[in-house]
Design a protein around this motif. Structure first.
Motif, mmCIF file in Angstrom:
data_model
loop_
_atom_site.group_PDB
_atom_site.id
_atom_site.type_symbol
_atom_site.label_atom_id
_atom_site.label_comp_id
_atom_site.label_asym_id
_atom_site.label_seq_id
_atom_site.Cartn_x
_atom_site.Cartn_y
_atom_site.Cartn_z
ATOM 1 N N ASP A 178 60.409 37.592 -18.586
ATOM 2 C CA ASP A 178 59.534 38.584 -18.852
ATOM 3 C C ASP A 178 60.283 39.775 -18.044
ATOM 4 O O ASP A 178 60.961 39.382 -17.113
ATOM 5 C CB ASP A 178 58.106 38.365 -18.257
ATOM 6 N N ASP A 179 59.861 40.909 -18.286
ATOM 7 C CA ASP A 179 60.519 42.294 -17.830
ATOM 8 C C ASP A 179 61.993 42.104 -17.676
ATOM 9 O O ASP A 179 62.607 42.524 -16.416
ATOM 10 C CB ASP A 179 59.846 42.074 -16.547
ATOM 11 N N ASP A 201 62.397 44.665 -21.002
ATOM 12 C CA ASP A 201 61.292 45.770 -20.225
ATOM 13 C C ASP A 201 61.196 46.739 -21.036
ATOM 14 O O ASP A 201 62.076 47.454 -21.543
ATOM 15 C CB ASP A 201 61.602 45.787 -18.689
ATOM 16 N N GLU A 235 59.897 44.808 -25.758
ATOM 17 C CA GLU A 235 58.448 45.428 -25.542
ATOM 18 C C GLU A 235 58.272 46.752 -25.547
ATOM 19 O O GLU A 235 59.474 47.170 -25.189
ATOM 20 C CB GLU A 235 57.878 44.593 -24.285
HETATM 21 CA CA CA Z 1 57.287 44.843 -18.970
#
Ligand code: CA
Ligand code: C2E
Ligand code: CA
Ligand code: CA
Length: 277
Positions: A178-179, A201, A235
């Motif tokens: 993630d990110d 991200d 995202e």
């Molecule tokens: Ca994020």
């Protein structure tokens, strides 16, 4: 003991006093909120670009506060991480998201479920057995569960960590980083660890395609992921220009307001049926 402790705070300088009090109050309130069932999950759709199908969602926690209304995670997740309350909270999230995956599968909606796992939670020795127990009790299909971990969870890149990741994969679960791009990206670990997806991200997506640096970072991430045999989900995709840029460079999936905002389970389900119908 709490009562007398409260009086002691009056000896601090006023600002510290207030901040410490607020933290303490928030921590106590959060602890109670978990017990009282005030936590809810919202689900945000993920679209596979090649087929334009909604093939999964991310579970995002909110606090349904009796007076303050819907409290976003930014207002309590950092404190929960610092205080350790992320452990009971994360456990609740894991169980609820797995239960939802199983409910939707039974209702003929087999959707992948991405679940955020805090570094502290991931690093617990009981994490894998606990997860196994939750899968068993909820009837969730591990092949439809994706754990979203951050680079922070991978910092202690020990044998134990690799074993844990392998154990999760052996159970049929998948892992997403993630990110991606916001931490101390030590790219070396990507080739050693069984991680199936990178999640670019939102900070790199926001100004696409106009911002040259962000465009370069997104394109480089996609190209590297391809060479490593990993999939990529972007995202925070909010407009068609961002989607088109990503699609042209081989991005596999997107998540963002362009597709849909996070919604409670019932609303998400109704929305999905409408998309398909
Ligand atoms: Ca994020
Ligand atoms: P994240 O994991 O990076 O989640 C994505 C965040 O971006 C979500 O915010 C989502 O609502 C928001 N978002 C998605 N698409 C768009 C878009 O197109 N535009 C904009 N402006 N925002 C978009 P949210 O739900 O407020 O969550 C914030 C963070 O809180 C998450 O960031 C995650 O780090 C944390 N979090 C949320 N739920 C959980 C949880 O169950 N466990 C843990 N450990 N952390 C969680
Ligand atoms: Ca996430
Ligand atoms: Ca720039």
């Amino acid at each position: 003991a709490k009562q007398s402790g409260r009086n002691n705070y009056q000896f601090f300088v006023p600002e510290m006093n207030q901040r410490a009090m607020q933290r303490l109050q928030l921590e106590t309130a959060l602890r109670r909120a978990i017990e009282r069932g005030e936590m809810v999950l919202h689900y945000q759709p993920q679209m596979e670009l090649e087929t334009a199908r909604i093939d999964g969602c991310e579970a995002l926690v909110r606090w349904q506060h009796p007076e303050r209304g819907m409290v976003p995670p930014i207002e309590f997740i950092p404190l929960a991480e610092e205080s350790g309350l992320i452990l009971p909270l994360g456990d609740w999230v894991l169980r609820e998201a797995c239960a939802q995956q199983a409910r939707w599968a039974r209702a003929g909606m087999p959707l992948a479920m991405a679940i955020n796992i805090a570094a502290l939670q991931f690093q617990q020795a009981e994490f894998v057995p606990r997860l196994r127990q939750i899968l068993q009790e909820t009837g969730a299909d591990p092949r439809y569960i994706e754990l979203e971990i951050t680079e922070g969870a991978l910092l202690a890149s020990t044998d134990e960590l690799v074993e844990r990741l392998d154990a999760l994969c052996a159970m049929g679960l998948s892992l997403a980083l993630d990110d991606f791009g916001t931490g101390y990206s030590c790219l070396a670990y990507l080739k050693r660890l069984p991680i199936q997806r990178l999640k670019i991200d939102r900070s790199f997506i926001k100004d696409l395609p106009g911002d040259l640096e962000d465009a370069a970072i997104a394109a480089a991430t996609l190209s590297m992921a391809r060479d490593l045999g990993m999939r990529v989900v972007a995202e925070g995709v909010e407009n068609p220009a961002q989607r088109d840029y990503l699609m042209a460079r081989g991005c596999h999936a997107i998540q963002g307001y362009l597709i849909g905002k996070p919604q409670p389970a019932a609303a998400f389900e109704a929305w999905l049926r409408q998309q398909e119908g």
